[in-house]
Scaffold this active site. Structure first.
Site, PDB file in Angstrom:
ATOM      1  N   HIS A  24      -2.351   1.184   7.063  1.00 29.52           N
ATOM      2  CA  HIS A  24      -2.748   1.083   5.656  1.00 29.52           C
ATOM      3  C   HIS A  24      -2.986   2.472   5.094  1.00 29.52           C
ATOM      4  O   HIS A  24      -3.318   3.411   5.824  1.00 29.52           O
ATOM      5  CB  HIS A  24      -4.014   0.239   5.520  1.00 29.52           C
ATOM      6  CG  HIS A  24      -4.402  -0.009   4.096  1.00 29.52           C
ATOM      7  ND1 HIS A  24      -3.556  -0.623   3.192  1.00 29.52           N
ATOM      8  CD2 HIS A  24      -5.524   0.303   3.396  1.00 29.52           C
ATOM      9  CE1 HIS A  24      -4.151  -0.694   2.010  1.00 29.52           C
ATOM     10  NE2 HIS A  24      -5.342  -0.129   2.107  1.00 29.52           N
ATOM     11  N   CYS A  53       0.810  -1.230   0.000  1.00 29.00           N
ATOM     12  CA  CYS A  53       0.000   0.000   0.000  1.00 29.00           C
ATOM     13  C   CYS A  53       0.841   1.278   0.000  1.00 29.00           C
ATOM     14  O   CYS A  53       0.615   2.178  -0.798  1.00 29.00           O
ATOM     15  CB  CYS A  53      -0.983  -0.003   1.165  1.00 29.00           C
ATOM     16  SG  CYS A  53      -0.238   0.246   2.775  1.00 29.00           S
ATOM     17  N   HIS A  94      -6.008   1.660  -4.029  1.00 32.52           N
ATOM     18  CA  HIS A  94      -5.063   1.157  -3.039  1.00 32.52           C
ATOM     19  C   HIS A  94      -4.652  -0.272  -3.366  1.00 32.52           C
ATOM     20  O   HIS A  94      -5.290  -0.961  -4.168  1.00 32.52           O
ATOM     21  CB  HIS A  94      -5.656   1.240  -1.619  1.00 32.52           C
ATOM     22  CG  HIS A  94      -6.783   0.294  -1.339  1.00 32.52           C
ATOM     23  ND1 HIS A  94      -7.024  -0.255  -0.098  1.00 32.52           N
ATOM     24  CD2 HIS A  94      -7.753  -0.215  -2.151  1.00 32.52           C
ATOM     25  CE1 HIS A  94      -8.080  -1.036  -0.143  1.00 32.52           C
ATOM     26  NE2 HIS A  94      -8.541  -1.024  -1.377  1.00 32.52           N
TER      27      HIS A  94
END
Length: 392
Positions: A352, A304, A364
């Site tokens: 994240h 990510c 993402h």
């Protein structure tokens, strides 16, 4: 859902971001107690909800370990470069030290050949003439001065070389520690992912279908929240457009010119910031479909933070490598003020991150086994959003 967790002390979140209420924890506890009460005592097999929760937790833990791995890898790379530079420096200084030692040796030989160790009166007796004595004495004076310089240079070189050697030794020890951290983080990621895969492999076909239905329900709820946010942002943009029009009309009626109104500092398409955000989004969109791989920064796969770093790099903006550094690389705004190009961070440990593209959606790299994709920022519930940051 991608996970890049890092243990972080609990505390108040950044302004503008909602902190989950204690009631959520209470409801969760009640739900777990209810599950326990309804479970068959003789059946040790976990319920589907328990499996789902454990798998999600494992992915998040793996994500947190991934960020630790990324940080350790970055530190190791920098430390290795530093060690290489220091070792090169030590080698060069050692050569200079050897050269200085050889120069001292040549002076010693010259003194021996010219009879420097012989008393001055004896040297006069050995000289063939007063002129010979004068020439010989002048040579010795020159040798003494140059020798002193050579000795000073040798002492300096020796001191600096020893200092650099100590520094290189310390850097090597730090590098070894970084490599150990890297190995530990890598092992943690692999163990978490292996456990998650094992749990999922034990599900029956019926349980997998039920799990897919649960995920679909979550996705529908996330899409609903994203649509609500998109409407809210559209209303804000319309209000801002009208405000600018009114300000422009007032300026025209007051000055008779068609000058532009004063800005509010917000980014709009066409501005420098808007253009950079558009470039970052265009890059991220081109990566859709590429696999999530922990520790990856492209071009064939990403985790990510590797994706968001690469996207903004394509726009000419350098972001740190890991999520818990990226979260400080810009201005924090509320979710309702999010603009395309902003970074959306998730979970209390900032494990994240995704790239906001507008209308409550982001691009993402979600988690192991998944691919880069567009998804609602509410994919794991509104309470999972930690903050929104504008990099430029």
């Amino acid at each position: 859902m991608a996970s890049h967790r890092k243990s972080r002390p609990t505390g108040t979140r950044v302004a503008g971001i909602r902190t989950p209420a204690l009631a959520t924890a209470a409801l969760t506890s009640v739900a777990l107690l209810s599950q326990t009460a309804n479970a068959t005592p003789s059946d040790d097999r976990p319920t589907l909800e328990e499996v789902e929760k454990k798998v999600d937790d494992l992915y998040r833990q793996a994500g947190s370990a991934t960020e630790k791995y990324n940080a350790a890898k970055e530190k190791t790379t920098k430390q290795r470069k530093k060690v290489d530079t220091l070792l090169d420096d030590v080698a060069q200084r050692t050569q200079k030290l050897n050269d200085a030692r050889e120069e001292l040796g040549s002076f010693a030989s010259a003194q021996y050949r010219t009879g420097a160790s012989v008393p001055e009166t004896a040297t006069l007796l050995l000289a063939d003439s007063p002129q010979d004595y004068f020439d010989q004495n002048q040579l010795m004076n020159r040798l003494t001065g140059r020798q002193k310089t050579a000795v000073d240079d040798y002492v300096t070189q020796q001191s600096e070389t020893m200092k650099k050697r100590r520094e290189a030794t310390e850097s090597l020890e730090t590098l070894t520690d970084s490599q150990k951290d890297l190995k530990t983080a890598k092992s943690t990621v692999q163990k978490k992912l292996a456990t998650a895969r094992e749990l999922l492999s034990e599900l029956t076909a019926e349980e997998k279908a039920r799990l897919a239905a649960i995920e679909k329900k979550k996705q529908e709820e996330a899409e609903r929240k994203a649509a609500e946010l998109a409407k809210q942002q559209a209303a804000q943009e319309e209000a801002e457009r009208k405000r600018r029009e009114e300000a422009a009309q007032q300026q025209e009626s007051g000055s008779g010119s068609s000058g532009t109104s004063g800005g509010t500092g917000s980014s709009t398409p066409g501005t420098s910031t808007g253009t950079k955000a558009e470039k970052a989004i265009a890059f991220a969109r081109a990566q859709i479909g590429k696999p999530y791989v922990w520790g990856a920064t492209g071009p064939g796969s990403y985790d990510c933070s590797g994706l968001t770093q690469a996207a903004w790099k394509a726009a000419g903006v350098t972001l740190p490598r890991v999520t818990y550094d990226q979260v400080n690389a810009g201005t924090t705004v509320s979710v309702s003020q999010a603009q395309p190009g902003d970074l959306v961070f998730f979970y209390d440990d900032i494990s994240h991150v995704g790239l906001y593209i507008g209308d409550g959606m982001m691009i993402h790299a979600p988690k192991p086994g998944a691919y880069v994709r567009e998804e609602s920022i509410f994919y794991d519930g509104e309470s999972s959003i930690y903050s929104v940051v504008r990099p430029a």
